[in-house]
Design a protein around this motif. Structure first.
Motif, PDB file in Angstrom:
ATOM      1  N   THR A 216     -24.442  31.775  73.396  1.00 43.10           N
ATOM      2  CA  THR A 216     -23.462  30.763  72.982  1.00 43.10           C
ATOM      3  C   THR A 216     -24.035  29.361  73.142  1.00 43.10           C
ATOM      4  OG1 THR A 216     -21.614  32.213  73.533  1.00 43.10           O
ATOM      5  CG2 THR A 216     -21.153  29.846  73.446  1.00 43.10           C
ATOM      6  N   LEU A 217     -24.719  29.097  74.250  1.00 39.76           N
ATOM      7  CA  LEU A 217     -25.313  27.773  74.459  1.00 39.76           C
ATOM      8  C   LEU A 217     -26.352  27.453  73.392  1.00 39.76           C
ATOM      9  CD1 LEU A 217     -25.786  27.686  78.348  1.00 39.76           C
ATOM     10  CD2 LEU A 217     -24.292  26.213  76.982  1.00 39.76           C
ATOM     11  N   VAL A 218     -27.194  28.410  73.064  1.00 39.29           N
ATOM     12  CA  VAL A 218     -28.217  28.190  72.037  1.00 39.29           C
ATOM     13  C   VAL A 218     -27.555  27.928  70.690  1.00 39.29           C
ATOM     14  CG1 VAL A 218     -30.063  29.318  70.720  1.00 39.29           C
ATOM     15  CG2 VAL A 218     -30.058  29.445  73.221  1.00 39.29           C
ATOM     16  N   GLN A 219     -26.593  28.751  70.330  1.00 34.69           N
ATOM     17  CA  GLN A 219     -25.956  28.594  69.022  1.00 34.69           C
ATOM     18  C   GLN A 219     -25.187  27.291  68.911  1.00 34.69           C
ATOM     19  OE1 GLN A 219     -23.920  32.418  68.845  1.00 34.69           O
ATOM     20  NE2 GLN A 219     -25.604  33.308  67.666  1.00 34.69           N
ATOM     21  N   ARG A 220     -24.470  26.921  69.938  1.00 35.32           N
ATOM     22  CA  ARG A 220     -23.716  25.650  69.898  1.00 35.32           C
ATOM     23  C   ARG A 220     -24.647  24.448  69.833  1.00 35.32           C
ATOM     24  NH1 ARG A 220     -19.001  26.770  74.314  1.00 35.32           N
ATOM     25  NH2 ARG A 220     -17.736  28.124  72.984  1.00 35.32           N
TER      26      ARG A 220
ATOM     27  N   LEU B 266     -41.177  22.940  70.890  1.00 33.87           N
ATOM     28  CA  LEU B 266     -39.782  23.215  70.559  1.00 33.87           C
ATOM     29  C   LEU B 266     -38.855  22.697  71.650  1.00 33.87           C
ATOM     30  CD1 LEU B 266     -37.589  24.558  68.800  1.00 33.87           C
ATOM     31  CD2 LEU B 266     -38.010  26.657  70.111  1.00 33.87           C
ATOM     32  N   LEU B 267     -39.150  23.014  72.893  1.00 34.24           N
ATOM     33  CA  LEU B 267     -38.281  22.561  73.985  1.00 34.24           C
ATOM     34  C   LEU B 267     -38.256  21.032  74.080  1.00 34.24           C
ATOM     35  CD1 LEU B 267     -39.074  25.255  76.674  1.00 34.24           C
ATOM     36  CD2 LEU B 267     -36.958  24.992  75.358  1.00 34.24           C
ATOM     37  N   TRP B 268     -39.400  20.402  73.892  1.00 36.18           N
ATOM     38  CA  TRP B 268     -39.446  18.942  73.904  1.00 36.18           C
ATOM     39  C   TRP B 268     -38.579  18.376  72.776  1.00 36.18           C
ATOM     40  CZ3 TRP B 268     -40.926  15.215  70.432  1.00 36.18           C
ATOM     41  CH2 TRP B 268     -41.058  13.915  70.940  1.00 36.18           C
ATOM     42  N   THR B 269     -38.700  18.963  71.595  1.00 33.89           N
ATOM     43  CA  THR B 269     -37.921  18.508  70.441  1.00 33.89           C
ATOM     44  C   THR B 269     -36.432  18.659  70.698  1.00 33.89           C
ATOM     45  OG1 THR B 269     -39.724  19.078  68.941  1.00 33.89           O
ATOM     46  CG2 THR B 269     -37.523  18.848  67.961  1.00 33.89           C
ATOM     47  N   LEU B 270     -36.046  19.783  71.264  1.00 35.38           N
ATOM     48  CA  LEU B 270     -34.633  19.995  71.586  1.00 35.38           C
ATOM     49  C   LEU B 270     -34.144  18.943  72.580  1.00 35.38           C
ATOM     50  CD1 LEU B 270     -34.765  23.862  71.863  1.00 35.38           C
ATOM     51  CD2 LEU B 270     -33.499  22.560  70.127  1.00 35.38           C
ATOM     52  N   GLY B 271     -34.977  18.631  73.548  1.00 38.12           N
ATOM     53  CA  GLY B 271     -34.611  17.595  74.511  1.00 38.12           C
ATOM     54  C   GLY B 271     -34.398  16.250  73.845  1.00 38.12           C
ATOM     55  N   GLN B 272     -35.269  15.919  72.899  1.00 40.57           N
ATOM     56  CA  GLN B 272     -35.133  14.660  72.167  1.00 40.57           C
ATOM     57  C   GLN B 272     -33.866  14.663  71.307  1.00 40.57           C
ATOM     58  OE1 GLN B 272     -37.438  11.988  72.638  1.00 40.57           O
ATOM     59  NE2 GLN B 272     -37.839  13.442  74.278  1.00 40.57           N
ATOM     60  N   GLY B 273     -33.646  15.767  70.618  1.00 41.54           N
ATOM     61  CA  GLY B 273     -32.519  15.847  69.690  1.00 41.54           C
ATOM     62  C   GLY B 273     -31.165  15.955  70.355  1.00 41.54           C
TER      63      GLY B 273
ATOM     64  N   GLY C  84     -27.180  16.225  76.186  1.00 40.74           N
ATOM     65  CA  GLY C  84     -26.681  17.584  75.966  1.00 40.74           C
ATOM     66  C   GLY C  84     -27.708  18.656  76.289  1.00 40.74           C
ATOM     67  N   PHE C  85     -28.947  18.234  76.536  1.00 43.11           N
ATOM     68  CA  PHE C  85     -29.997  19.177  76.894  1.00 43.11           C
ATOM     69  C   PHE C  85     -29.974  19.370  78.410  1.00 43.11           C
ATOM     70  CE2 PHE C  85     -34.628  20.493  77.046  1.00 43.11           C
ATOM     71  CZ  PHE C  85     -34.442  21.677  76.346  1.00 43.11           C
ATOM     72  N   THR C  86     -28.913  20.003  78.863  1.00 40.65           N
ATOM     73  CA  THR C  86     -28.699  20.251  80.287  1.00 40.65           C
ATOM     74  C   THR C  86     -29.654  21.340  80.774  1.00 40.65           C
ATOM     75  OG1 THR C  86     -27.080  21.981  79.857  1.00 40.65           O
ATOM     76  CG2 THR C  86     -26.235  19.692  80.022  1.00 40.65           C
ATOM     77  N   PRO C  87     -29.782  21.490  82.084  1.00 45.56           N
ATOM     78  CA  PRO C  87     -30.619  22.582  82.594  1.00 45.56           C
ATOM     79  C   PRO C  87     -30.167  23.963  82.075  1.00 45.56           C
ATOM     80  CG  PRO C  87     -30.164  21.028  84.354  1.00 45.56           C
ATOM     81  CD  PRO C  87     -29.328  20.606  83.163  1.00 45.56           C
ATOM     82  N   GLU C  88     -28.865  24.137  81.895  1.00 44.68           N
ATOM     83  CA  GLU C  88     -28.357  25.414  81.389  1.00 44.68           C
ATOM     84  C   GLU C  88     -28.780  25.632  79.935  1.00 44.68           C
ATOM     85  OE1 GLU C  88     -26.337  23.087  82.889  1.00 44.68           O
ATOM     86  OE2 GLU C  88     -26.199  24.076  84.838  1.00 44.68           O
ATOM     87  N   VAL C  89     -28.686  24.584  79.129  1.00 45.14           N
ATOM     88  CA  VAL C  89     -29.095  24.680  77.721  1.00 45.14           C
ATOM     89  C   VAL C  89     -30.598  24.915  77.642  1.00 45.14           C
ATOM     90  CG1 VAL C  89     -29.284  23.415  75.531  1.00 45.14           C
ATOM     91  CG2 VAL C  89     -27.147  23.352  76.837  1.00 45.14           C
ATOM     92  N   GLU C  90     -31.357  24.172  78.429  1.00 49.99           N
ATOM     93  CA  GLU C  90     -32.803  24.364  78.440  1.00 49.99           C
ATOM     94  C   GLU C  90     -33.160  25.798  78.855  1.00 49.99           C
ATOM     95  OE1 GLU C  90     -36.929  22.429  80.211  1.00 49.99           O
ATOM     96  OE2 GLU C  90     -35.014  21.736  81.005  1.00 49.99           O
ATOM     97  N   GLY C  91     -32.483  26.311  79.862  1.00 48.91           N
ATOM     98  CA  GLY C  91     -32.736  27.688  80.303  1.00 48.91           C
ATOM     99  C   GLY C  91     -32.411  28.702  79.227  1.00 48.91           C
ATOM    100  N   ALA C  92     -31.329  28.464  78.505  1.00 50.55           N
ATOM    101  CA  ALA C  92     -30.939  29.387  77.437  1.00 50.55           C
ATOM    102  C   ALA C  92     -31.974  29.377  76.310  1.00 50.55           C
ATOM    103  CB  ALA C  92     -29.550  29.017  76.910  1.00 50.55           C
ATOM    104  N   TRP C  93     -32.416  28.182  75.921  1.00 49.64           N
ATOM    105  CA  TRP C  93     -33.435  28.074  74.866  1.00 49.64           C
ATOM    106  C   TRP C  93     -34.757  28.663  75.330  1.00 49.64           C
ATOM    107  CZ3 TRP C  93     -33.499  27.197  69.821  1.00 49.64           C
ATOM    108  CH2 TRP C  93     -32.361  26.641  69.229  1.00 49.64           C
ATOM    109  N   THR C  94     -35.095  28.462  76.584  1.00 54.77           N
ATOM    110  CA  THR C  94     -36.326  29.045  77.122  1.00 54.77           C
ATOM    111  C   THR C  94     -36.261  30.558  77.049  1.00 54.77           C
ATOM    112  OG1 THR C  94     -36.699  27.142  78.559  1.00 54.77           O
ATOM    113  CG2 THR C  94     -37.810  29.193  79.169  1.00 54.77           C
TER     114      THR C  94
END
Length: 137
Positions: free
Chosen positions: A7-11, A99-106, A110-120
């Motif tokens: 859910t975190l990745v999709q949102r 990819l993770l860096w880009t997500l952090g920038q974008g 909103g790139f919380t530790p939980e979101v980063e963990g989900a994307w990882t």
């Protein structure tokens, strides 16, 4: 991946889709900084088209996280094709970092530790599936 991670990745990806052209540009710029050996892989590419392909592939995977029976064969096929383009096993780590860096920038805050963990978790799973298909044994 857990249902909450999916859910975190999709949102969060919905926010990236809204800036997909910028996100693709950020991704490739970062990839080439992180791993200059990847730049020649795109020397003959139309980068606007390549960016659209990248975002479409990410969308396919993200939207299919609940349907692995659909995503896995597509990812395996894509991985086998990438070998012919010169992609190596080591490039997967570079792509993940970019990819993770880009997500952090974008995503900014909103790139919380939980979101980063989900994307990882999502990228590690995808990377494992793709490298196994591309480089069996």
């Amino acid at each position: 991946m857990t249902p909450d991670q999916i859910t975190l990745v999709q949102r969060s990806f919905r926010q990236i889709e809204a800036i997909q052209e910028r996100a693709a540009g950020l991704f490739y710029d970062r990839l080439w900084q992180v791993d200059p050996s990847t730049a020649p892989l795109f020397s003959k590419s139309d980068m606007a088209l390549q960016g659209h392909k990248l975002m479409a592939a990410i969308a396919l995977v993200v939207n299919g996280l609940n349907r692995p029976e659909v995503v896995i064969p597509v990812a395996q096929d894509m991985a086998r094709r990438h070998v012919a383009y010169g992609v190596t096993r080591a490039h997967y780590a570079s792509v993940g970092a970019a990819l993770l860096w880009t997500l952090g920038q974008g995503l900014g805050e909103g790139f919380t530790p939980e979101v980063e963990g989900a994307w990882t978790a999502a990228y590690e799973l995808l990377s494992a599936i793709m490298t196994e298909a591309a480089y069996p044994g």
